[in-house]
Design a protein around this motif. Structure first.
Motif, PDB file in Angstrom:
ATOM      1  N   LEU A  17       0.805  -1.275   0.028  1.00 19.42           N
ATOM      2  CA  LEU A  17      -0.066  -0.033   0.052  1.00 19.42           C
ATOM      3  C   LEU A  17       0.751   1.135   0.204  1.00 19.42           C
ATOM      4  O   LEU A  17       0.449   2.369  -0.299  1.00 19.42           O
ATOM      5  CB  LEU A  17      -1.205  -0.021   1.093  1.00 19.42           C
ATOM      6  N   HIS A  18       2.099   1.183   0.325  1.00 20.25           N
ATOM      7  CA  HIS A  18       2.837   2.220   0.659  1.00 20.25           C
ATOM      8  C   HIS A  18       3.971   2.310  -0.981  1.00 20.25           C
ATOM      9  O   HIS A  18       4.839   3.329  -0.713  1.00 20.25           O
ATOM     10  CB  HIS A  18       3.809   2.396   1.542  1.00 20.25           C
ATOM     11  N   ALA A  19       3.796   1.281  -1.754  1.00 22.31           N
ATOM     12  CA  ALA A  19       4.743   1.196  -2.780  1.00 22.31           C
ATOM     13  C   ALA A  19       4.352   2.575  -3.724  1.00 22.31           C
ATOM     14  O   ALA A  19       3.241   3.112  -3.793  1.00 22.31           O
ATOM     15  CB  ALA A  19       4.566   0.229  -3.825  1.00 22.31           C
ATOM     16  N   PRO A  20       5.417   3.083  -4.547  1.00 23.72           N
ATOM     17  CA  PRO A  20       5.116   4.315  -5.347  1.00 23.72           C
ATOM     18  C   PRO A  20       4.066   4.025  -6.414  1.00 23.72           C
ATOM     19  O   PRO A  20       4.080   2.777  -7.066  1.00 23.72           O
ATOM     20  CB  PRO A  20       6.373   4.368  -6.244  1.00 23.72           C
ATOM     21  N   VAL A  21       3.237   4.852  -6.803  1.00 21.14           N
ATOM     22  CA  VAL A  21       2.207   4.776  -7.644  1.00 21.14           C
ATOM     23  C   VAL A  21       2.181   5.982  -8.507  1.00 21.14           C
ATOM     24  O   VAL A  21       2.612   7.158  -8.114  1.00 21.14           O
ATOM     25  CB  VAL A  21       0.730   4.514  -7.170  1.00 21.14           C
TER      26      VAL A  21
END
Length: 227
Positions: free
Chosen positions: A76-80
């Motif tokens: 959920l905190h991976a770059p998007v």
């Protein structure tokens, strides 16, 4: 009829519940643990202490919970590209219409205050709210009414003068127990007959609420919108 509006956040203003649920289910599956969507929906709308305790039970033990939590959090905190949790249909339009009508708005969310401000700031609607109340500010989360009572207190009005907007059964129950009336806009799970029974309205999207602003709040909203 009402003088203020109080909004839930996850699953109502922003499309976050599905992404969070899938992250938890996927992380559990990667560790060989079966976590069904029908089980996970029990945690929706609850504050962290209650939801974490339920997830520990669903996942088997504290160790499994911590492992799944870490894996889901990393996803959920991976770059998007763009906002991770975009606005739900009609959210900004309704907030703009309420501002136009001079109706003060608050947030009553089970998420932490820091998360509320971050998520709403990223999608450009934080400034529409006079105040926010988070799950980390009350002893008991939804369905306990404390969050709605706190939001109403910060708005300077009685809960009975507030119209709440919710997507989950826990949230709708919390709003109802506080004395507020509640408009339910379901997200992942349809409302139960009990929730439908005490709800002021059940709508398909927040956009559907806009035409009712003059009737519900006794204020003039955007021209020509009253049904």
């Amino acid at each position: 009829m009402f003088t203020a509006a109080i909004f839930d956040m996850d699953g109502l203003l922003i499309d976050s519940e599905r992404a969070i649920m899938q992250a938890w289910i996927g992380a559990a599956r990667a560790l060989g643990i079966a976590l069904a969507a029908s089980d996970y929906v029990q945690v929706i709308g609850k504050a962290a202490p209650e939801s974490n305790a339920l997830l520990v039970s669903l996942l088997g033990d504290e160790r499994a919970f911590r492992q799944v939590q870490a894996m889901a959090g990393a996803q959920l905190h991976a770059p998007v590209t763009g906002p991770r949790f975009p606005l739900k249909p009609g959210a900004k339009e309704l907030l703009m219409a309420l501002r136009h009508a001079g109706i003060p708005c608050a947030v009553a969310s089970s998420s932490r205050v820091e998360e509320i401000k971050d998520r709403l700031g990223r999608v450009g609607v934080l400034d529409f709210f006079t105040c926010v109340s988070g799950g980390d500010e009350v002893r008991r989360g939804k369905p306990d009414p404390a969050l709605y009572q706190l939001a109403a207190e910060r708005l300077g009005v009685a809960p009975q003068a507030c119209l709440a907007f919710e997507d989950s059964e826990n949230g709708a129950t919390a709003a109802n127990r506080s004395g507020a009336q509640v408009v339910v806009v379901p997200d992942i799970k349809p409302p139960s007959p009990a929730v439908t029974g005490f709800s002021f309205r059940v709508l398909g999207t927040l956009h559907e609420a806009i035409p009712y602003i003059p009737r519900w709040f006794g204020r003039t909203g955007p021209a020509g919108l009253e049904p």
